[in-house]
Design a protein around this motif. Structure first.
Motif, short mmCIF file in Angstrom:
data_model
loop_
_atom_site.label_atom_id
_atom_site.label_comp_id
_atom_site.label_asym_id
_atom_site.label_seq_id
_atom_site.Cartn_x
_atom_site.Cartn_y
_atom_site.Cartn_z
N PHE A 76 0.85 -1.19 0.00
CA PHE A 76 0.00 0.00 0.00
C PHE A 76 0.88 1.24 0.00
O PHE A 76 2.05 1.20 0.39
CB PHE A 76 -0.90 0.02 1.25
CG PHE A 76 -1.97 -1.03 1.23
CD1 PHE A 76 -3.11 -0.86 0.45
CD2 PHE A 76 -1.84 -2.19 1.97
CE1 PHE A 76 -4.10 -1.83 0.42
CE2 PHE A 76 -2.83 -3.17 1.95
CZ PHE A 76 -3.96 -2.98 1.16
N SER A 77 0.31 2.34 -0.47
CA SER A 77 0.93 3.64 -0.28
C SER A 77 -0.10 4.46 0.49
O SER A 77 -1.18 4.72 -0.02
CB SER A 77 1.21 4.31 -1.63
OG SER A 77 2.59 4.44 -1.83
N THR A 78 0.23 4.81 1.71
CA THR A 78 -0.71 5.56 2.53
C THR A 78 -0.20 6.97 2.77
O THR A 78 0.96 7.15 3.12
CB THR A 78 -0.94 4.87 3.89
OG1 THR A 78 -1.53 3.60 3.66
CG2 THR A 78 -1.85 5.71 4.77
N ILE A 79 -1.09 7.92 2.58
CA ILE A 79 -0.76 9.31 2.86
C ILE A 79 -1.70 9.83 3.93
O ILE A 79 -2.92 9.69 3.81
CB ILE A 79 -0.88 10.18 1.61
CG1 ILE A 79 0.07 9.64 0.54
CG2 ILE A 79 -0.56 11.64 1.93
CD1 ILE A 79 0.18 10.49 -0.67
N VAL A 80 -1.14 10.36 4.99
CA VAL A 80 -1.94 10.96 6.05
C VAL A 80 -1.56 12.43 6.12
O VAL A 80 -0.39 12.78 6.24
CB VAL A 80 -1.70 10.26 7.41
CG1 VAL A 80 -2.37 11.04 8.53
CG2 VAL A 80 -2.21 8.83 7.36
N THR A 81 -2.56 13.29 6.00
CA THR A 81 -2.33 14.73 6.04
C THR A 81 -3.18 15.32 7.16
O THR A 81 -4.36 14.99 7.29
CB THR A 81 -2.73 15.38 4.70
OG1 THR A 81 -2.05 14.70 3.65
CG2 THR A 81 -2.34 16.84 4.66
N VAL A 82 -2.56 16.16 7.97
CA VAL A 82 -3.30 16.84 9.03
C VAL A 82 -3.40 18.31 8.66
O VAL A 82 -2.40 18.96 8.35
CB VAL A 82 -2.61 16.68 10.41
CG1 VAL A 82 -3.36 17.48 11.47
CG2 VAL A 82 -2.54 15.20 10.79
#
Lengths: 394, 392
Positions: free
Chosen positions: B381-387
């Motif tokens: 997977f490629s996971t991107i988490v942005t806050v």
């Protein structure tokens, strides 16, 4: 830019018909060489940018092949300049401060896909009309010759003289390629061989055109602070300029066909950033995207290495010979290394890297302080042009 | 490495109506999303200095459609998290100091691509474990996590099925408040429980629909953002983790969590300075391509304890009036999954929630909002988490 960016390690696979290697093998070949060169291991890499036009080659391919663990990986796509764009992604990220050590890598295996020759650039489905349809039917060498014909007419230079200049470029690149162990074509050719070869698109012969071939390239891009602390040789990015066309060339009657506006604008941006005012005097070495020698000829003017209308004269005066004022494509160019959309932009920089760090072996030039690299992808009116200027540590 | 916190502002965003957009091509969707973003930012396109785009076969399409001639454009691809990575690369371009104003955009026409159904991902040349996992449909990949979750934490089939149904019902309810959503109708628990199976135990309402849509954001440095609006939104942290196929090679891979999610969230929290996500996040957007995806994501991003998410779901913890409202726009379940644009669409909801412009879906007193985007398949997977958060 908020931070100075350096390249501290590079590696390239051998180019050619690599039936012995898959995409993964080529990535390992280039990637491990780059990491060894930089004196780092996969754990040191914070993030990577991957160039490959094959749809099935997703992010996992790079992280899997090089055992990069769970690090950030972005795949980039920018036609023939995809490799250059992977490098740009890494450069931008390091400049932003988000990452200190990054990898830009690209690979292509066109000999598996059957696209080793130039494909037709037209839109699928025949939806194009007008000028777009006319241009869309052309193959890459035919695009290039449009510029040559216009160039000849506007600057009043006989076709025969232009042909002689092209021959000079081809024989020079082949001579350089003969000294490059990674090149696909490692033999010199004579002037008669070039001009006597079958015509691909008049006046270009097949020896004026590069071939799509297998290969990979990798670069370790880091902050200059990191490079300095490593105590290893490195080069610094002095300027980068990018410009992407919006099909203007196909919609405007006054598009001049004497050069690529994208290349001119990208060069201006790169030179402004690098503080270069007279590129023809301040640059010692050039790597120019030579899908064809016609493209190379025109690029000299776009990049300001020759004044408008003088490229033919400058070439024939030997300015861009291996012993000339601005030795160009000293690795043999795409002509000898083949074209890999995902990797060529990186492989081009490799030669600048070797020249600037004094490790180009028998190709080494005596005084290289600043090198310019030009890569491009796309077609008339919609090129993406990348110009990078590299120099030595300050 | 430095945090990206407060170095990048969002000054405008736009999203298209998502759905079966037979009326629009990719170019039209880009134009629709970008026009809304330009209007939101009150910006003239000529002020834009660089572009990052996802989902297009040719990068020059952005400049052609929006008449942004000769700005630099990079194409970014990262499977189902392409939109999130387009945003990430654009944000770094601003943080690098090279550009003051950047456009990031993506559009997907899944209806034209023929992949609205369930395509069989797979490569006939794969062997062993790789072949077992890879040569199957996408729902089947995620079903593996559902069965293993049940087994590992001791939930019965009925308990898990009800949990997943409640997530689907919640997202459908939220979707009725979103005029741009593909599905804008409520469903009952029984509908979800009795729906035809797609990949056991996942039924029809556990799976989102791949569909057409586009999204766009205009990013700027905070100094420049002030010129355009007072209520710009700031990037507080971005994390990206890409797998290397461990899940296909390691016997120890648990199938009860996504390591990429955990790592990406941790990077984003470290940059944002968040140590207690449960109490510091006001709103969350999770990549619910499947309801079980959302279930596991709660735990991966740290807003539910391991193995306990079903209890929180039962208590309405993630509903509109719960402790942490999740997928207030209806999630992928109802807004649909225009693959390259989805990550940006997730961010658009977070942007509006932080800005206080989410209309009938507005959550009260939003400070930090998290947008999560997950692409790829098991082990890679490629996971991107942005806050995102407010200025000052």
């Amino acid at each position: 830019m908020n931070r100075r960016v350096a390249i501290i390690g590079m590696g390239c696979s051998g180019a050619g018909v690599r039936s012995d290697a898959g995409q993964e093998d080529l990535i390992v070949e280039a990637g491990m060489a780059a990491m060894d060169d930089a004196g780092i291991t996969p754990e040191d890499i914070n993030a990577s940018w991957f160039g490959c036009t094959s749809v099935s080659a997703n992010h996992a391919l790079l992280n899997f092949s090089l055992k990069l663990g769970y690090t950030a990986m972005t795949k980039v796509q920018n036609a023939g300049a995809t490799g250059a764009d992977a490098l740009r992604g890494a450069i931008t990220a390091v400049a932003s401060g988000m990452y200190d050590v990054t990898l830009a890598a690209g690979v292509e295996k066109p000999t598996d896909s059957g696209f080793t020759e130039f494909t037709e650039g037209g839109p699928v489905g025949g939806s194009a009309v007008g000028a777009d349809a006319v241009l869309g039917e052309f193959r890459t060498p035919a695009f290039a010759t449009l510029y040559l014909q216009r160039y000849s007419a506007v600057h009043d230079i006989p076709a025969r003289r232009i042909r002689t200049a092209l021959t000079r470029l081809t024989t020079r690149s082949r001579r350089a390629g003969a000294r490059n162990p990674l090149a696909a074509f490692r033999s010199s050719v004579s002037e008669d061989e070039v001009e006597g070869a079958p015509v691909s698109s008049w006046p270009l012969t097949v020896l004026d055109c590069c071939q799509s071939l297998d290969g990979a390239g990798a670069a370790i891009v880091c902050s200059e602070a990191f490079a300095k602390s490593s105590g290893r040789p490195y080069i610094v990015l002095e300027g980068i300029g990018v410009a992407s066309g919006g099909l203007e060339g196909r919609m405007q009657q006054d598009y001049d066909y004497l050069g690529l506006p994208e290349a001119r604008i990208a060069a201006q941006r790169a030179y402004r950033m690098a503080g270069i005012v007279r590129p023809d005097e301040e640059i010692d070495h050039a790597q120019i995207f030579d899908l064809t020698t016609a493209a190379e000829l025109i690029a000299y003017e776009d990049l300001g290495l020759a004044a408008p209308g003088t490229a033919v004269e400058r070439v024939l005066a030997g300015d861009f010979d291996l012993e000339g004022r601005i030795p160009t494509n000293t690795d043999g160019g795409l002509l000898c290394n083949g074209f890999q959309a995902g990797a060529s932009g990186i492989r081009q920089v490799y030669e600048s890297y070797l020249q600037l760090t004094g490790r180009a072996g028998e190709r080494q030039l005596p005084n290289v302080r600043r090198s310019v690299v030009y890569s491009a992808g796309g077609a008339v009116g919609s090129f993406s042009a990348f110009v990078q200027v590299y120099g030595k540590p300050t | 490495m430095e945090s990206i916190k407060d170095k990048v502002a969002i000054i405008g965003m736009g999203t298209t109506k998502v759905g079966e957009r037979w009326d629009a091509g990719v170019e039209d969707l880009l134009y629709e999303a970008a026009s809304e973003a330009f209007a939101d930012a009150k910006i003239d396109p000529s002020e834009i200095e660089a572009g990052y785009v996802g989902g297009l076969s040719a990068t020059h399409t952005l400049n052609r459609v929006l008449k942004l001639n000769y700005i630099p454009v990079s194409g970014v691809e990262n499977a189902c998290s392409t939109g999130g990575d387009v945003f990430r690369n654009g944000a770094m371009a601003i943080a690098s100091g090279m550009y003051d104003i950047v456009i990031v955009a993506a559009a997907g026409k899944q209806k034209d691509a023929g992949t609205t159904g369930i395509d069989m991902a797979g490569d006939p040349s794969t062997v062993g474990m790789e072949a077992m996992i890879h040569n199957g449909s996408v729902p089947r990949h995620f079903a593996l996590y559902a069965t293993r979750y049940m087994h590992h934490y001791g939930y019965s089939f009925d308990e898990l099925k009800l949990t997943l149904a409640k997530i689907a019902v919640k997202n459908h309810k939220n979707g009725t408040l979103n005029p741009k959503a593909h599905f804008q109708k409520e469903i009952k628990l029984e509908d979800a429980l009795n729906a035809p199976y797609i990949a056991w135990p996942l039924g029809l309402y556990d799976c989102c629909a791949n569909i057409d849509g586009g999204a766009c954001a205009i990013l700027a440095s905070p100094e420049v953002a002030k010129r355009y609006r007072d209520d710009y939104v700031l990037v507080k942290g971005i994390g990206l983790s890409s797998g290397w196929r461990e899940g296909r090679m390691s016997q120890k891979y648990s199938f009860t969590m996504f390591p990429e999610n955990v790592k990406a969230a941790q990077q984003a929290y470290d940059q944002a300075g968040i140590t207690d996500p449960v109490n510091e996040l006001s709103h969350v957007q999770l990549h619910d391509a499947f309801t079980v995806n959302e279930l596991v994501d709660y735990e991966d991003v740290g807003i539910a304890p391991r193995g306990k998410a079903p209890h929180l779901v039962k208590d309405g913890y993630f509903e509109m009036d719960g402790k942490i409202p999740v997928n207030t726009d209806g999630g992928l379940k109802c807004t649909g999954h225009p693959v390259p644009a989805t990550g940006l669409k997730q961010l658009a909801e977070s942007y509006h929630q932080v800005q206080g412009t989410a209309g009938p879906r507005q959550v009260k007193n939003v400070r930090y909002s998290l947008a999560h985007s997950q692409g790829g398949l098991t082990g890679s997977f490629s996971t991107i988490v942005t806050v995102l958060g407010p200025r000052d």
